[in-house]
Design an enzyme around this catalytic site. Structure first.
Site, PDB file in Angstrom:
ATOM      1  N   HIS A 236       7.894  -6.978  -0.606  1.00 55.42           N
ATOM      2  CA  HIS A 236       6.673  -6.927   0.112  1.00 55.42           C
ATOM      3  C   HIS A 236       6.628  -8.335   0.603  1.00 55.42           C
ATOM      4  O   HIS A 236       5.970  -8.472  -1.653  1.00 55.42           O
ATOM      5  CB  HIS A 236       5.648  -5.648   0.010  1.00 55.42           C
ATOM      6  CG  HIS A 236       4.523  -6.182   1.310  1.00 55.42           C
ATOM      7  ND1 HIS A 236       3.679  -5.206   2.040  1.00 55.42           N
ATOM      8  CD2 HIS A 236       3.302  -6.400   0.915  1.00 55.42           C
ATOM      9  CE1 HIS A 236       3.112  -5.827   2.456  1.00 55.42           C
ATOM     10  NE2 HIS A 236       2.393  -6.209   2.129  1.00 55.42           N
TER      11      HIS A 236
ATOM     12  N   ASP B 180       3.679 -10.768   1.091  1.00 62.21           N
ATOM     13  CA  ASP B 180       2.645 -11.861   2.075  1.00 62.21           C
ATOM     14  C   ASP B 180       2.320 -12.879   2.754  1.00 62.21           C
ATOM     15  O   ASP B 180       1.084 -13.818   2.986  1.00 62.21           O
ATOM     16  CB  ASP B 180       1.285 -11.107   1.350  1.00 62.21           C
ATOM     17  CG  ASP B 180       1.134  -9.227   2.310  1.00 62.21           C
ATOM     18  OD1 ASP B 180       0.962  -9.382   3.227  1.00 62.21           O
ATOM     19  OD2 ASP B 180       0.330  -8.921   1.492  1.00 62.21           O
TER      20      ASP B 180
ATOM     21  N   GLU C  55       2.397  -4.428   8.658  1.00 58.83           N
ATOM     22  CA  GLU C  55       1.282  -3.454   7.605  1.00 58.83           C
ATOM     23  C   GLU C  55       0.067  -2.881   8.343  1.00 58.83           C
ATOM     24  O   GLU C  55      -0.795  -4.270   8.686  1.00 58.83           O
ATOM     25  CB  GLU C  55       1.172  -4.408   6.119  1.00 58.83           C
ATOM     26  CG  GLU C  55       0.739  -4.225   4.966  1.00 58.83           C
ATOM     27  CD  GLU C  55      -0.138  -4.973   3.705  1.00 58.83           C
ATOM     28  OE1 GLU C  55      -0.562  -3.972   2.762  1.00 58.83           O
ATOM     29  OE2 GLU C  55       0.274  -6.268   3.691  1.00 58.83           O
TER      30      GLU C  55
ATOM     31  N   HIS D  14      -3.533   0.605   6.218  1.00 58.36           N
ATOM     32  CA  HIS D  14      -4.374   0.415   5.487  1.00 58.36           C
ATOM     33  C   HIS D  14      -5.135   0.789   4.954  1.00 58.36           C
ATOM     34  O   HIS D  14      -4.757   1.349   3.992  1.00 58.36           O
ATOM     35  CB  HIS D  14      -4.748  -1.703   5.452  1.00 58.36           C
ATOM     36  CG  HIS D  14      -4.489  -2.169   5.035  1.00 58.36           C
ATOM     37  ND1 HIS D  14      -5.930  -2.861   4.425  1.00 58.36           N
ATOM     38  CD2 HIS D  14      -2.995  -3.110   3.855  1.00 58.36           C
ATOM     39  CE1 HIS D  14      -5.657  -3.967   3.554  1.00 58.36           C
ATOM     40  NE2 HIS D  14      -4.485  -3.471   2.867  1.00 58.36           N
TER      41      HIS D  14
ATOM     42  N   HIS E 208      -0.336   2.434   1.020  1.00 61.48           N
ATOM     43  CA  HIS E 208      -1.636   2.831   1.592  1.00 61.48           C
ATOM     44  C   HIS E 208      -2.244   4.097   1.715  1.00 61.48           C
ATOM     45  O   HIS E 208      -3.899   4.527   2.351  1.00 61.48           O
ATOM     46  CB  HIS E 208      -1.336   1.477   2.082  1.00 61.48           C
ATOM     47  CG  HIS E 208      -1.717   0.385   2.018  1.00 61.48           C
ATOM     48  ND1 HIS E 208      -1.723   0.466  -0.051  1.00 61.48           N
ATOM     49  CD2 HIS E 208      -1.132  -1.123   2.524  1.00 61.48           C
ATOM     50  CE1 HIS E 208      -1.445  -0.908  -0.240  1.00 61.48           C
ATOM     51  NE2 HIS E 208      -1.266  -2.099   1.436  1.00 61.48           N
TER      52      HIS E 208
ATOM     53  N   HIS F  35       5.379  -1.723  -2.130  1.00 67.04           N
ATOM     54  CA  HIS F  35       4.853  -2.013  -2.462  1.00 67.04           C
ATOM     55  C   HIS F  35       3.624  -0.958  -2.472  1.00 67.04           C
ATOM     56  O   HIS F  35       2.403  -1.231  -3.085  1.00 67.04           O
ATOM     57  CB  HIS F  35       4.052  -3.567  -2.026  1.00 67.04           C
ATOM     58  CG  HIS F  35       2.994  -2.756  -1.035  1.00 67.04           C
ATOM     59  ND1 HIS F  35       3.314  -2.672   0.481  1.00 67.04           N
ATOM     60  CD2 HIS F  35       2.016  -3.571  -1.117  1.00 67.04           C
ATOM     61  CE1 HIS F  35       2.244  -3.094   0.785  1.00 67.04           C
ATOM     62  NE2 HIS F  35       1.912  -3.373   0.187  1.00 67.04           N
TER      63      HIS F  35
ATOM     64  N   ASP G  30       4.349  -7.549  -3.483  1.00 72.57           N
ATOM     65  CA  ASP G  30       2.872  -8.138  -3.018  1.00 72.57           C
ATOM     66  C   ASP G  30       2.536  -9.395  -3.174  1.00 72.57           C
ATOM     67  O   ASP G  30       1.552 -10.173  -3.176  1.00 72.57           O
ATOM     68  CB  ASP G  30       1.974  -6.994  -3.325  1.00 72.57           C
ATOM     69  CG  ASP G  30       0.948  -6.503  -2.299  1.00 72.57           C
ATOM     70  OD1 ASP G  30       0.627  -7.535  -1.187  1.00 72.57           O
ATOM     71  OD2 ASP G  30       0.112  -6.408  -2.720  1.00 72.57           O
TER      72      ASP G  30
END
Length: 382
Positions: free
Chosen positions: A20, A22, A124, A151, A192, A213, A321
């Site tokens: 993961h 971003d 995500e 999320h 999440h 993640h 992340d």
């Protein structure tokens, strides 16, 4: 010499696949999605990711997140996701000597052997499909290889770890989402989601699942981390947890501080409404009033150790992340620092074979097994 080293890295499987990253969201929010304003070909002093640092970190592949915040649910979330996917495609086109799109485990191996980084796409936030299996299938056709079911907020069909439960896990439609993801070969990502939703996913999924993640809840007690009762079931499913680097989910003392941060953010948003500047200022004030310890690479490897102890070495990987976190552990400041994890694993007695599994081998196996499930589903279709 560099080419020989790269070939040896491919042969031994000691390159990194990060579950993961971003970077696309950071490019959108800070640089207007412009590679002129943030040139990945240059080694930058800001952010966590660029091509020189990927090379230094021996990164063979990364799942770049098409992230859409939960508050965009019902406000064009799918369009936002499509624009993020488009940004990843534009990144690959802009730097063709360095990136290539990967859809399969074999693609990853081929791309790494060619000296490039395999760019994989993960969406995500399940709110981006807007309650439509057709939207999910569109994502799959575009090359999306996993979707994180929630999320921060619970959706119409899945409960988030950091929100009030609405379904006791997955709704009936949520189960259909998992089944369709299995059918099209998209990995189901439980990062999440609530523990109850994790339980439901393991009950429904015929393919290995991932937490792209997340950490181990027994090490750092945060609801976003994976509890032992789920870890124990991973060997039967074949899935894995890819360990997050954010200190708030990794360092036990930091987890105590940030445990309620999503509730705080909702309160700030309710107070300031659509005034994004006021929201950002209030959130920055809260963060400054609640500093968290960064921890070190050893804290990250503590999570790997625990997952290995409970689930086995075949069920853990890395999901940094990076560029989605505000602070990283000491020794893991950016994507160039993955070798520090290898060094710590070796220091703790992990074999070369097990290190290779953690860095990339496990996720490649999971991808291949999910692809096999999809092929069987296709063959069984009337």
């Amino acid at each position: 010499m560099a080419e020989e080293k790269e070939t040896e890295s491919v042969r031994r499987g000691t390159f990194v696949i990060d579950g993961h990253n971003d970077l696309p969201w950071r490019l959108r929010t800070e640089y207007a999605s412009s590679f002129e304003d943030f040139d990945l070909a240059e080694r930058n002093e800001v952010g966590h990711t660029d091509i020189p640092r990927l090379r230094e970190g021996n990164v063979g592949g990364a799942f770049f997140a098409a992230y859409v915040p939960s508050e965009y649910e019902g406000q064009g979330a799918m369009r936002w996701a499509l624009e993020q996917i488009d940004l990843i495609y534009r990144m690959i086109a802009r730097y063709p000597e360095d990136f290539a799109l990967a859809r399969t485990a074999d693609d990853v191996r081929r791309i790494v052997a060619s000296g490039r980084v395999a760019a994989l796409i993960g969406v995500e936030g399940g709110h981006t499909i807007e309650n439509s299996l057709g939207s999910l299938r569109i994502f799959s056709r575009l090359g999306v290889r996993y979707m994180t079911l929630t999320h921060a907020n619970s959706t119409d069909w899945a409960d988030a770890a950091t929100d009030e439960p609405r379904h006791g896990g997955l709704s009936e439609f949520g189960e259909s989402v998992v089944q369709e993801m299995n059918r099209v070969g998209m990995l189901v990502d439980i990062s999440h989601v609530s523990a109850e939703a994790m339980d439901d996913v393991l009950r429904v999924s015929q393919a290995p699942i991932i937490a792209s993640h997340s950490g181990a809840r027994a090490v750092a007690d945060h609801s976003r981390n994976v509890p032992d009762e789920i870890l124990r079931r991973l060997p039967e499913n074949g899935g894995m947890v890819m360990v997050n680097f954010y200190p708030g989910f990794v360092v036990p003392e930091a987890a105590d501080i940030v445990r309620d941060m999503f509730a705080v953010m909702r309160e700030i948003r309710a107070m300031h409404g659509d005034d994004d500047e006021a929201v950002d200022n209030a959130w920055q004030e809260w963060r400054e009033a609640h500093p968290i310890p960064r921890g070190t690479v050893a804290d990250v490897v503590d999570h790997i150790d625990h997952i290995v102890e409970v689930a086995g070495v075949d069920h853990v990987g890395l999901g940094s992340d990076f560029d989605g976190i505000t602070v990283a552990p000491e020794g893991l400041e950016d994507v160039s620092k993955y070798p520090a994890i290898t060094e710590e694993l070796v220091r703790r007695g992990y074999s070369e074979e097990d290190v290779a599994k953690i860095l990339s081998g496990n996720i490649l196996r999971v991808m291949a097994e999910a692809e096999e499930v999809a092929l069987r589903s296709e063959a069984a279709a009337p």
